[in-house]
Design a protein around this motif. Structure first.
Motif, PDB file in Angstrom:
ATOM      1  N   LYS A 106      45.581  87.127   0.289  1.00  0.00           N
ATOM      2  CA  LYS A 106      46.513  86.339   0.637  1.00  0.00           C
ATOM      3  C   LYS A 106      46.219  85.684   2.053  1.00  0.00           C
ATOM      4  CE  LYS A 106      50.994  85.836  -0.685  1.00  0.00           C
ATOM      5  NZ  LYS A 106      52.388  86.085  -0.531  1.00  0.00           N
ATOM      6  N   GLU A 107      45.779  84.507   2.194  1.00  0.00           N
ATOM      7  CA  GLU A 107      45.513  84.146   3.693  1.00  0.00           C
ATOM      8  C   GLU A 107      46.846  83.438   4.210  1.00  0.00           C
ATOM      9  OE1 GLU A 107      40.929  82.827   3.545  1.00  0.00           O
ATOM     10  OE2 GLU A 107      42.425  81.296   3.342  1.00  0.00           O
ATOM     11  N   HIS A 108      47.248  83.901   5.423  1.00  0.00           N
ATOM     12  CA  HIS A 108      48.489  83.430   6.140  1.00  0.00           C
ATOM     13  C   HIS A 108      47.857  82.537   7.098  1.00  0.00           C
ATOM     14  CE1 HIS A 108      51.428  86.108   4.438  1.00  0.00           C
ATOM     15  NE2 HIS A 108      50.323  86.850   3.844  1.00  0.00           N
TER      16      HIS A 108
ATOM     17  N   ARG B 110      38.477  86.678   9.757  1.00  0.00           N
ATOM     18  CA  ARG B 110      38.151  85.470  10.820  1.00  0.00           C
ATOM     19  C   ARG B 110      39.398  84.641  11.141  1.00  0.00           C
ATOM     20  NH1 ARG B 110      35.501  84.033   5.985  1.00  0.00           N
ATOM     21  NH2 ARG B 110      36.293  82.102   5.006  1.00  0.00           N
ATOM     22  N   ASN B 111      39.317  83.872  12.130  1.00  0.00           N
ATOM     23  CA  ASN B 111      40.493  83.092  12.592  1.00  0.00           C
ATOM     24  C   ASN B 111      40.704  81.559  12.057  1.00  0.00           C
ATOM     25  OD1 ASN B 111      38.436  81.707  13.741  1.00  0.00           O
ATOM     26  ND2 ASN B 111      39.227  82.068  16.138  1.00  0.00           N
ATOM     27  N   SER B 112      39.724  81.370  11.105  1.00  0.00           N
ATOM     28  CA  SER B 112      39.953  79.939  10.420  1.00  0.00           C
ATOM     29  C   SER B 112      39.261  79.958   9.147  1.00  0.00           C
ATOM     30  CB  SER B 112      39.444  78.849  11.379  1.00  0.00           C
ATOM     31  OG  SER B 112      37.996  79.129  11.590  1.00  0.00           O
ATOM     32  N   THR B 113      39.572  79.054   8.232  1.00  0.00           N
ATOM     33  CA  THR B 113      38.971  78.923   6.983  1.00  0.00           C
ATOM     34  C   THR B 113      39.699  77.163   6.356  1.00  0.00           C
ATOM     35  OG1 THR B 113      38.333  79.552   4.664  1.00  0.00           O
ATOM     36  CG2 THR B 113      40.710  79.653   5.546  1.00  0.00           C
TER      37      THR B 113
ATOM     38  N   THR C   5      43.889  77.146  10.647  1.00  0.00           N
ATOM     39  CA  THR C   5      44.156  78.586  11.699  1.00  0.00           C
ATOM     40  C   THR C   5      44.807  79.650  10.703  1.00  0.00           C
ATOM     41  OG1 THR C   5      44.240  77.231  13.617  1.00  0.00           O
ATOM     42  CG2 THR C   5      44.868  79.412  13.760  1.00  0.00           C
ATOM     43  N   VAL C   6      43.740  80.790  10.743  1.00  0.00           N
ATOM     44  CA  VAL C   6      44.264  81.986   9.824  1.00  0.00           C
ATOM     45  C   VAL C   6      45.042  82.797  10.861  1.00  0.00           C
ATOM     46  CG1 VAL C   6      43.651  84.091   8.688  1.00  0.00           C
ATOM     47  CG2 VAL C   6      42.390  81.889   8.211  1.00  0.00           C
ATOM     48  N   THR C   7      46.078  83.436  10.459  1.00  0.00           N
ATOM     49  CA  THR C   7      47.021  84.258  11.298  1.00  0.00           C
ATOM     50  C   THR C   7      46.984  85.771  11.070  1.00  0.00           C
ATOM     51  OG1 THR C   7      48.973  83.679  10.044  1.00  0.00           O
ATOM     52  CG2 THR C   7      48.619  82.598  12.022  1.00  0.00           C
ATOM     53  N   LEU C   8      46.684  85.940   9.482  1.00  0.00           N
ATOM     54  CA  LEU C   8      46.335  87.345   9.072  1.00  0.00           C
ATOM     55  C   LEU C   8      46.027  86.921   7.517  1.00  0.00           C
ATOM     56  CD1 LEU C   8      48.853  88.622   7.151  1.00  0.00           C
ATOM     57  CD2 LEU C   8      50.017  88.452   9.193  1.00  0.00           C
ATOM     58  N   LEU C   9      45.243  88.306   7.146  1.00  0.00           N
ATOM     59  CA  LEU C   9      45.342  88.352   5.560  1.00  0.00           C
ATOM     60  C   LEU C   9      46.111  89.562   5.265  1.00  0.00           C
ATOM     61  CD1 LEU C   9      41.269  87.815   5.520  1.00  0.00           C
ATOM     62  CD2 LEU C   9      43.133  86.158   5.154  1.00  0.00           C
ATOM     63  N   ASP C  10      46.446  89.417   3.954  1.00  0.00           N
ATOM     64  CA  ASP C  10      47.189  90.377   3.518  1.00  0.00           C
ATOM     65  C   ASP C  10      46.490  90.731   1.958  1.00  0.00           C
ATOM     66  OD1 ASP C  10      48.988  92.148   2.389  1.00  0.00           O
ATOM     67  OD2 ASP C  10      50.679  90.765   2.344  1.00  0.00           O
ATOM     68  N   PHE C  11      45.901  91.981   1.874  1.00  0.00           N
ATOM     69  CA  PHE C  11      45.151  92.444   0.689  1.00  0.00           C
ATOM     70  C   PHE C  11      45.942  93.428  -0.196  1.00  0.00           C
ATOM     71  CE2 PHE C  11      41.806  91.506   3.564  1.00  0.00           C
ATOM     72  CZ  PHE C  11      40.781  90.882   2.911  1.00  0.00           C
TER      73      PHE C  11
ATOM     74  N   TRP D 125      47.384  82.297  -1.884  1.00  0.00           N
ATOM     75  CA  TRP D 125      46.296  83.049  -2.509  1.00  0.00           C
ATOM     76  C   TRP D 125      44.999  82.647  -2.650  1.00  0.00           C
ATOM     77  CZ3 TRP D 125      47.670  88.162  -3.260  1.00  0.00           C
ATOM     78  CH2 TRP D 125      49.109  88.338  -3.320  1.00  0.00           C
ATOM     79  N   VAL D 126      43.943  83.404  -2.392  1.00  0.00           N
ATOM     80  CA  VAL D 126      42.868  82.979  -2.287  1.00  0.00           C
ATOM     81  C   VAL D 126      41.990  82.813  -3.475  1.00  0.00           C
ATOM     82  CG1 VAL D 126      40.086  83.231  -1.368  1.00  0.00           C
ATOM     83  CG2 VAL D 126      42.224  83.365   0.124  1.00  0.00           C
ATOM     84  N   ASN D 127      42.332  84.011  -4.554  1.00  0.00           N
ATOM     85  CA  ASN D 127      41.685  84.429  -5.677  1.00  0.00           C
ATOM     86  C   ASN D 127      43.202  84.505  -6.572  1.00  0.00           C
ATOM     87  OD1 ASN D 127      42.468  86.718  -4.524  1.00  0.00           O
ATOM     88  ND2 ASN D 127      40.294  87.436  -4.492  1.00  0.00           N
TER      89      ASN D 127
END
Length: 141
Positions: free
Chosen positions: A127-129, A39-42, A46-52, A136-138
């Motif tokens: 990791k939320e960017h 999703r685009n926000s949290t 504003t979230v630009t990308l997630l890195d798993f 890092w979310v967790n």
């Protein structure tokens, strides 16, 4: 993978149809599907990308444990749990879970169990960017 579970971790785009086709069967009246999307926000950011990232050998084992436990605990026929790693953009799909059963309730319950347990036990980190940094979310690796 055995004949009742499909477990996958990949850097490639996940395919909902692969997961759906794996679990479908003429004996099943219900297929529950969970598709996680970026999703685009949290938290008002504003979230630009997630890195798993993840420890793949352990993650595969843990995902298989979840699938096996779901088969034991719920009256389901098959389950697929697929997770993507790497950088994912808004709208991309990091996780798909599909579950089939004769009746819908078992499929829904097993699907919810699988995603909740995956988030708690599988060594995959997110990791939320944001436009103004990253976090890092967790617990990070």
């Amino acid at each position: 993978m055995n004949e009742r579970t499909s477990i996958k971790i990949t850097q490639e785009t996940l395919n909902l149809q692969d997961c759906y086709h794996f679990v479908e069967d003429d004996s099943c009246g219900g297929i529950a599907v969970f598709v996680g999307t970026v999703r685009n926000s949290t938290q008002n950011k504003t979230v630009t990308l997630l890195d798993f990232s993840g420890y793949e050998p352990m993650a595969i084992k843990e995902m298989q444990k979840i699938a096996t436990k779901a088969l034991e605990k719920y009256d389901i026929y098959k389950i697929a749990i697929h997770h993507a790693l790497g950088k994912l953009k808004i709208g991309d799909v990091p996780v798909i879970i599909t579950v089939s059963s004769a009746h819908r309730k078992a499929a829904f319950e097993a699907c919810e169990f699988a995603i909740d347990t995956l988030k708690e036990t599988v060594p995959i980190w997110k990791k939320e960017h944001f436009t103004d940094g990253e976090v890092w979310v967790n617990s990070h690796p």
